[in-house]
Scaffold this active site. Structure first.
Site, PDB file in Angstrom:
ATOM      1  N   ASN A  10      26.076  35.941  23.249  1.00  0.00           N
ATOM      2  CA  ASN A  10      26.530  37.300  23.546  1.00  0.00           C
ATOM      3  C   ASN A  10      27.564  37.644  22.479  1.00  0.00           C
ATOM      4  O   ASN A  10      28.711  37.202  22.539  1.00  0.00           O
ATOM      5  CB  ASN A  10      27.145  37.327  24.952  1.00  0.00           C
ATOM      6  CG  ASN A  10      27.659  38.692  25.321  1.00  0.00           C
ATOM      7  OD1 ASN A  10      27.642  39.626  24.511  1.00  0.00           O
ATOM      8  ND2 ASN A  10      28.137  38.819  26.549  1.00  0.00           N
ATOM      9  N   ASN A 209      35.708  44.352  33.635  1.00  0.00           N
ATOM     10  CA  ASN A 209      36.495  45.263  32.793  1.00  0.00           C
ATOM     11  C   ASN A 209      35.763  46.593  32.671  1.00  0.00           C
ATOM     12  O   ASN A 209      36.369  47.648  32.687  1.00  0.00           O
ATOM     13  CB  ASN A 209      36.750  44.639  31.427  1.00  0.00           C
ATOM     14  CG  ASN A 209      37.816  43.559  31.524  1.00  0.00           C
ATOM     15  OD1 ASN A 209      38.872  43.786  32.108  1.00  0.00           O
ATOM     16  ND2 ASN A 209      37.529  42.382  30.998  1.00  0.00           N
ATOM     17  N   ARG A 239      38.868  52.532  30.722  1.00  0.00           N
ATOM     18  CA  ARG A 239      38.004  53.709  30.523  1.00  0.00           C
ATOM     19  C   ARG A 239      38.173  54.695  31.678  1.00  0.00           C
ATOM     20  O   ARG A 239      38.291  54.284  32.829  1.00  0.00           O
ATOM     21  CB  ARG A 239      36.530  53.283  30.451  1.00  0.00           C
ATOM     22  CG  ARG A 239      36.204  52.509  29.196  1.00  0.00           C
ATOM     23  CD  ARG A 239      34.767  52.018  29.206  1.00  0.00           C
ATOM     24  NE  ARG A 239      34.725  50.598  28.918  1.00  0.00           N
ATOM     25  CZ  ARG A 239      33.682  49.814  29.136  1.00  0.00           C
ATOM     26  NH1 ARG A 239      32.576  50.307  29.646  1.00  0.00           N
ATOM     27  NH2 ARG A 239      33.740  48.531  28.850  1.00  0.00           N
ATOM     28  N   ASP A 281      44.561  45.108  34.019  1.00  0.00           N
ATOM     29  CA  ASP A 281      44.098  43.940  34.764  1.00  0.00           C
ATOM     30  C   ASP A 281      44.298  44.171  36.257  1.00  0.00           C
ATOM     31  O   ASP A 281      45.411  44.420  36.711  1.00  0.00           O
ATOM     32  CB  ASP A 281      44.880  42.700  34.298  1.00  0.00           C
ATOM     33  CG  ASP A 281      44.254  41.432  34.822  1.00  0.00           C
ATOM     34  OD1 ASP A 281      44.152  41.290  36.062  1.00  0.00           O
ATOM     35  OD2 ASP A 281      43.863  40.583  34.003  1.00  0.00           O
ATOM     36  N   CYS A 282      43.203  44.064  36.977  1.00  0.00           N
ATOM     37  CA  CYS A 282      43.220  44.391  38.399  1.00  0.00           C
ATOM     38  C   CYS A 282      44.193  43.506  39.188  1.00  0.00           C
ATOM     39  O   CYS A 282      44.826  43.962  40.136  1.00  0.00           O
ATOM     40  CB  CYS A 282      41.801  44.235  38.921  1.00  0.00           C
ATOM     41  SG  CYS A 282      41.605  44.829  40.545  1.00  0.00           S
ATOM     42  N   GLU A 384      24.542  36.600  34.432  1.00  0.00           N
ATOM     43  CA  GLU A 384      23.709  37.242  33.413  1.00  0.00           C
ATOM     44  C   GLU A 384      23.145  36.214  32.434  1.00  0.00           C
ATOM     45  O   GLU A 384      22.014  36.355  31.961  1.00  0.00           O
ATOM     46  CB  GLU A 384      24.543  38.288  32.656  1.00  0.00           C
ATOM     47  CG  GLU A 384      24.887  39.490  33.512  1.00  0.00           C
ATOM     48  CD  GLU A 384      26.156  40.202  33.070  1.00  0.00           C
ATOM     49  OE1 GLU A 384      27.254  39.631  33.278  1.00  0.00           O
ATOM     50  OE2 GLU A 384      26.060  41.308  32.528  1.00  0.00           O
TER      51      GLU A 384
HETATM   52  P1  ADP Z   1      34.135  41.389  31.900  1.00  0.00           P
HETATM   53  O1  ADP Z   1      33.641  42.743  32.310  1.00  0.00           O
HETATM   54  O2  ADP Z   1      34.933  41.412  30.637  1.00  0.00           O
HETATM   55  O3  ADP Z   1      33.074  40.308  31.969  1.00  0.00           O
HETATM   56  P2  ADP Z   1      35.159  40.201  34.362  1.00  0.00           P
HETATM   57  O4  ADP Z   1      33.867  40.378  35.097  1.00  0.00           O
HETATM   58  O5  ADP Z   1      35.624  38.814  34.118  1.00  0.00           O
HETATM   59  O6  ADP Z   1      35.233  41.014  33.024  1.00  0.00           O
HETATM   60  O7  ADP Z   1      36.275  40.976  35.234  1.00  0.00           O
HETATM   61  C1  ADP Z   1      37.581  41.113  34.793  1.00  0.00           C
HETATM   62  C2  ADP Z   1      38.375  41.811  35.900  1.00  0.00           C
HETATM   63  O8  ADP Z   1      38.337  41.011  37.088  1.00  0.00           O
HETATM   64  C3  ADP Z   1      39.850  42.013  35.555  1.00  0.00           C
HETATM   65  O9  ADP Z   1      40.258  43.320  35.919  1.00  0.00           O
HETATM   66  C4  ADP Z   1      40.535  40.998  36.450  1.00  0.00           C
HETATM   67  O10 ADP Z   1      41.830  41.415  36.815  1.00  0.00           O
HETATM   68  C5  ADP Z   1      39.607  41.004  37.658  1.00  0.00           C
HETATM   69  N1  ADP Z   1      39.857  39.831  38.516  1.00  0.00           N
HETATM   70  C6  ADP Z   1      39.641  38.529  38.232  1.00  0.00           C
HETATM   71  N2  ADP Z   1      40.107  37.753  39.251  1.00  0.00           N
HETATM   72  C7  ADP Z   1      40.624  38.591  40.196  1.00  0.00           C
HETATM   73  C8  ADP Z   1      41.256  38.418  41.469  1.00  0.00           C
HETATM   74  N3  ADP Z   1      41.460  37.206  41.985  1.00  0.00           N
HETATM   75  N4  ADP Z   1      41.653  39.522  42.149  1.00  0.00           N
HETATM   76  C9  ADP Z   1      41.464  40.752  41.626  1.00  0.00           C
HETATM   77  N5  ADP Z   1      40.879  40.985  40.440  1.00  0.00           N
HETATM   78  C10 ADP Z   1      40.461  39.922  39.724  1.00  0.00           C
END
Ligand code: ADP
Length: 399
Positions: A10, A209, A239, A281-282, A384
């Site tokens: 990827n 993200n 976004r 970051d969530c 994926e």
């Molecule tokens: P990408 O789209 O880059 O593959 P991911 O699927 O890994 O990203 O998702 C990243 C998001 O998931 C970030 O916003 C992160 O804060 C959130 N995230 C990961 N772990 C947790 C958690 N325990 N609680 C809330 N949000 C989370």
């Protein structure tokens, strides 16, 4: 070890995620990330047999060098003999590609042509394809497209209400993304719930993200929230998602923004980051909201409201909803967001099961609504890479 392993690549503009996967078992024999490619301190991080390693690259070294190092690594670990194909994630397949394909000159040309629609993504994907073709010339190379699953949408769902000529001459329409993930988790949900695929109505929410929702009727995508680009639809990390397109001329004419500045604003400075003025970051947003940070609370509320509204609207093309599936980093881990969204969708006949919602985190799958609910909500971790490995191995075998 069976000799059916696939190297999954990827390739982003400055990064390269890789994994060697057995498509029969979904087991990962190697996984890693080359990052900061072309910058001052690039490196490769990888995991093999539970051990983590880091290899430093020289300043400025980019994709071809990273792939050459990856080849050396794969050979030194003796994993090369097991490979049957290389599977590439390709973001945009335009209208050419409705499923995964073996890459030949014609396919390569078509991906180059489609780069007009995804100038940030497809050229990077092509760097990976070219470097891997050079390094593994004896292996079939397979492209798996983020857009392919959504090619079943009807013109009613995929056209913008713009002059038709823009679609005919320039392919301006909605394509949708995260197709591999929506396909995978919807298939798993149908199995988990014992539904008949040919009469199933599933809504999948891929929340990472980037975030998108997909309406899947009888196993086929009938609508999705992302459009021509991955900017449309939901609020995301940085976004904006849907906005009034009139904002564009307002920013340009009244506030003096350039086209590039508008693009950066909507893609990189908006969403959770823009509203909270704290983070994209969530996890950070949730922690700050729990501590009473007003803009983090607002960002979280807006994220959930817009998500629930989008999900509810997809009851229209489906004519009802059997199940809602959460996936992606947020969907798989945030019990807070899932509970807020399900609460706003209670009119669909769903109520959260608080304990089940807490339990389904950190890679654990589960049903999170109460038994007897007419619409069920599930958490299903996406995979994926496994879909890419599966498609690549199958096409290699059929060759
Ligand atoms: P990408 O789209 O880059 O593959 P991911 O699927 O890994 O990203 O998702 C990243 C998001 O998931 C970030 O916003 C992160 O804060 C959130 N995230 C990961 N772990 C947790 C958690 N325990 N609680 C809330 N949000 C989370």
């Amino acid at each position: 070890m069976s000799s059916t392993h696939v190297l999954v690549l990827n390739c982003g503009s400055s990064s390269l995620k890789f994994a060697i996967i057995d498509p029969n078992t979904a087991q990962e024999h190697l996984s890693g990330l080359a990052e900061r490619l072309g910058e001052s301190n690039p490196q490769i991080k990888y995991k093999h047999q539970g051990q983590k390693h880091t290899v430093a690259l020289n300043a400025g070294e980019a994709h071809q060098i990273a792939i050459d190092k990856l080849v050396e690594l794969v050979k030194s670990l003796g994993l090369d003999k097991e490979l049957v194909a290389v599977g590439h994630r390709v973001v945009h397949g335009g209208e050419h590609f409705t499923q995964s394909v073996l890459i030949d000159d014609t396919v390569h040309q078509a991906i180059v042509k489609t780069a007009d629609l995804a100038p940030l993504h497809n050229p990077a994907n092509l760097l990976g394809i070219d470097a891997a073709t050079k390094a593994f010339s004896h292996l079939p190379q397979v492209a798996v497209f983020d857009t392919a699953f959504h090619q079943s949408m009807s013109p009613t769902a995929y056209l913008y209400a713009l002059p038709y000529e823009l679609y005919k001459s320039h392919g301006i329409r909605r394509y949708g993304f995260h197709g591999t993930s929506h396909y995978f988790v919807s298939t798993q949900a149908i199995k988990a719930l014992g539904l008949e695929q040919k009469s199933s109505r599933i809504i999948t929410a891929h929340l990472g993200n980037g975030c998108s929702v997909c309406a899947i009727k009888d196993g086929k995508s009938v609508d999705t929230s992302m459009g021509l680009t991955p900017l449309e639809g939901l609020i995301m990390g940085t976004r904006s998602g849907d906005i009034d397109p009139g904002l564009f001329s307002y920013l340009v004419n009244q506030l003096g923004y350039s086209v590039e500045q508008v693009d950066t604003l909507l893609n990189k400075q908006s969403g959770l980051q823009g509203i909270s003025e704290l983070s994209n970051d969530c996890r950070t947003i949730e922690e700050a909201a729990a501590d009473g940070h007003p803009q983090a609370t607002l960002a979280l509320d807006m994220f959930c409201y817009r998500l629930a509204k989008q999900i509810a609207s997809f009851a229209v093309p489906l004519g009802g909803v059997d199940a809602l599936v959460f996936t992606g980093g947020i969907g798989e881990n945030s019990d807070v967001i899932r509970a807020k969204v399900v609460e706003q969708l209670s009119f669909l006949g769903m109520e959260i099961d608080a304990q089940a919602n807490l339990d389904a985190r950190f890679g654990k799958e589960g049903e999170i609504t109460r038994s007897g609910n007419t619409t069920k909500a599930l958490v299903i971790p996406t995979n994926e890479e496994w879909v890419i490995a599966h498609d690549a191995a199958q096409l290699a075998q059929e060759q």
